[in-house]
Design an enzyme around this catalytic site. Structure first.
Site, short mmCIF file in Angstrom:
data_model
loop_
_atom_site.label_atom_id
_atom_site.label_comp_id
_atom_site.label_asym_id
_atom_site.label_seq_id
_atom_site.Cartn_x
_atom_site.Cartn_y
_atom_site.Cartn_z
N ASP A 185 33.40 41.22 30.75
CA ASP A 185 32.23 40.37 30.97
C ASP A 185 31.09 40.97 30.16
O ASP A 185 31.06 42.16 29.86
CB ASP A 185 31.90 40.27 32.46
CG ASP A 185 30.98 39.08 32.75
OD1 ASP A 185 30.60 38.36 31.80
OD2 ASP A 185 30.63 38.87 33.93
N ASP A 192 38.65 35.71 38.52
CA ASP A 192 38.49 37.15 38.76
C ASP A 192 37.58 37.32 39.95
O ASP A 192 36.74 36.45 40.22
CB ASP A 192 37.83 37.84 37.56
CG ASP A 192 36.33 37.62 37.55
OD1 ASP A 192 35.90 36.51 37.18
OD2 ASP A 192 35.58 38.52 37.97
N CYS A 209 56.68 41.02 52.14
CA CYS A 209 55.90 41.40 50.94
C CYS A 209 56.70 42.43 50.15
O CYS A 209 57.26 43.36 50.72
CB CYS A 209 54.54 41.96 51.34
SG CYS A 209 53.60 42.61 49.94
N CYS A 250 55.43 44.43 47.76
CA CYS A 250 54.60 45.48 47.15
C CYS A 250 55.16 46.85 47.53
O CYS A 250 55.91 46.99 48.50
CB CYS A 250 53.14 45.32 47.55
SG CYS A 250 52.67 46.12 49.10
N CYS A 264 54.58 47.77 51.32
CA CYS A 264 55.32 47.05 52.36
C CYS A 264 56.84 47.10 52.19
O CYS A 264 57.58 46.99 53.17
CB CYS A 264 54.92 45.57 52.38
SG CYS A 264 53.20 45.27 52.74
N HIS A 306 48.57 46.56 47.83
CA HIS A 306 49.04 45.37 48.56
C HIS A 306 48.20 44.13 48.20
O HIS A 306 48.75 43.06 47.91
CB HIS A 306 49.01 45.60 50.08
CG HIS A 306 49.24 44.33 50.84
ND1 HIS A 306 50.50 43.82 51.09
CD2 HIS A 306 48.36 43.42 51.32
CE1 HIS A 306 50.38 42.66 51.71
NE2 HIS A 306 49.09 42.39 51.87
N1 GUN Z 1 30.55 36.54 36.89
C1 GUN Z 1 30.47 35.63 37.88
N2 GUN Z 1 29.69 34.58 37.51
C2 GUN Z 1 29.28 34.85 36.24
C3 GUN Z 1 28.45 34.13 35.29
O1 GUN Z 1 27.93 33.04 35.55
N3 GUN Z 1 28.26 34.74 34.07
C4 GUN Z 1 28.83 35.94 33.76
N4 GUN Z 1 28.57 36.47 32.55
N5 GUN Z 1 29.59 36.62 34.62
C5 GUN Z 1 29.82 36.08 35.84
ZN ZN Z 2 52.41 44.45 50.73
#
Ligand code: GUN
Ligand code: ZN
Length: 389
Positions: A102, A277, A315, A317, A320, A352
């Site tokens: 990011d 994410d 599970c 993993c 588990c 996990h």
């Molecule tokens: N992570 C979660 N939302 C955003 C976003 O709007 N911009 C950026 N750069 N990272 C993020």
């Molecule tokens: Zn597990």
């Protein structure tokens, strides 16, 4: 309109295998410089070039093919000179699969109350020594070029989705488009690093549409939807994702940033999103919370003190899986016993939870390939809310 330019080289290919016949869900494969990634995908967040508590062997064993680092954190420490000297973040952390970084602006605005945004960039005080610093679109891209991540993100102007200031939301959207142009101009390695744009525009669907059109015209290899997961109502969240995916090209990956909870991911997939994410699965593990198909288990609760079943039945993993299948065969009682007291408890639950999220994504993908996604969704929500447990 977008400035005339030749089309940007791309360091990815995107193969779409199936589209659900009743929702907008897609199953595809994203081929990146450090390996192929099945989509839809959840990407664990390794902010400081380390997934808190996991060695890279352990992360690899969860099947993770793509994880996140943050430009803001790596740019401060170890810093650009060290990143250049070692040859990038893959080498620094010993990770031979894909990395996405990011751009840094979001982290500053969310972590530092004192960050201020101008046309030039984001101004902030160094958390290390308090000195004034400026992160520009150019500097963010230059740092990400030094990091060498497979997917790099544009610097964007992010404000809370719940902001009532419409003029500011529009300014942030327009500025994010201008900053994308500066990022494209600065990017030195488009043939080995994929720059993604980030759609902004708050909860205003007209602004989102305009932003999509501007950004799509810039023809980046992938497209992110930003500015969500900020506490907006679920209905607003869905409208924004749905509005954007209606406009975005079918042949490019779509990444909804900062999302999230399994419930939000399965819905966003139905609306045509491919990548996600969130720090939540790993962060909540450190508080002793296990993600399971019926919701979240607070393992610190005394009811688990004499529960000798695995964290989740079936599970696979490391934590588990039974010992006769090469796992550790740990029980809820053991996890309860060490949780919040021993760091290894947090590590095991992190394994996990990451495994849970990646397995969930695998099931989502299979359901789309089988054209059974609506049935998958019904079962997913009845496991959580069905009340037949
Ligand atoms: N992570 C979660 N939302 C955003 C976003 O709007 N911009 C950026 N750069 N990272 C993020
Ligand atoms: Zn597990």
């Amino acid at each position: 309109a977008a400035p005339a330019r030749k089309s940007m080289p791309s360091a990815l290919t995107f193969d779409r295998h199936a589209k659900c016949s009743t929702t907008k869900a897609r199953a595809s494969t994203l081929h990146l410089p450090h390996g192929s990634v099945p989509l839809p995908i959840f990407m664990p967040v390794a902010t400081q070039a380390s997934l808190k508590g996991l060695t890279y062997d352990q992360l690899r064993e969860t099947g993770c093919m793509l994880c996140l680092n943050n430009t803001y954190h790596l740019g401060l420490k170890p810093g650009q000179a060290v990143l250049d000297a070692v040859g990038g973040a893959h080498k620094l952390q010993g990770w031979d699969r894909n990395l996405l970084t990011d751009s840094g602006g979001f982290q500053m605005v969310s972590l530092l109350q004192l960050a201020t945004v101008t046309e030039e960039g984001v101004r902030f005080l160094s958390p290390h020594d308090g000195s004034p610093m400026l992160l520009t679109p150019e500097h963010s891209i230059s740092l990400q070029n030094s990091i060498g991540s497979d997917i790099i993100m544009q610097l964007d102007d992010v404000i809370a989705t719940t902001s009532p200031d419409h003029a500011r939301i529009k300014e942030a959207m327009d500025r994010s488009v201008r900053w994308l142009d500066r990022c494209i101009e600065e990017h030195k390695y488009p043939e080995r690093q994929n720059l993604f744009c980030i759609i902004q525009g708050g909860l205003d669907l007209e602004l989102r549409k305009q932003c999509c059109e501007e950004m799509v015209a810039r023809d980046t290899p992938g497209i992110a939807i930003g500015g969500l997961s900020g506490g907006e109502a679920k209905e607003e969240f869905c409208k924004v994702v749905n509005t954007c995916t209606d406009i975005l090209p079918e042949h490019k990956p779509r990444y909804v940033m900062g999302v999230g909870y399994p419930e939000d991911i399965v819905v966003a997939v139905a609306l045509g999103a491919d990548m996600f994410d969130c720090v939540w699965p790993t962060r909540t593990a450190r508080f002793g919370d296990a993600i399971v198909s019926s919701g979240t288990l607070k393992l610190s609760h005394k009811s688990f003190a004499d529960d000798f079943g695995p964290v989740e039945e079936g599970c696979t993993c490391t934590c588990c899986r039974p010992t006769d299948q090469g796992g550790l065969g740990l029980t809820r009682a053991y996890m309860h016993h060490i949780t919040a007291k021993e760091t290894v408890g947090a590590h095991l639950l992190t394994i996990h939870n990451v495994h849970y999220m990646l397995t969930l994504m695998g099931k989502i993908r299979q359901a789309i390939l089988d054209d059974q996604y609506p049935a998958f969704l019904r079962k997913f929500f009845s496991d959580i809310y069905g009340g037949d447990k």
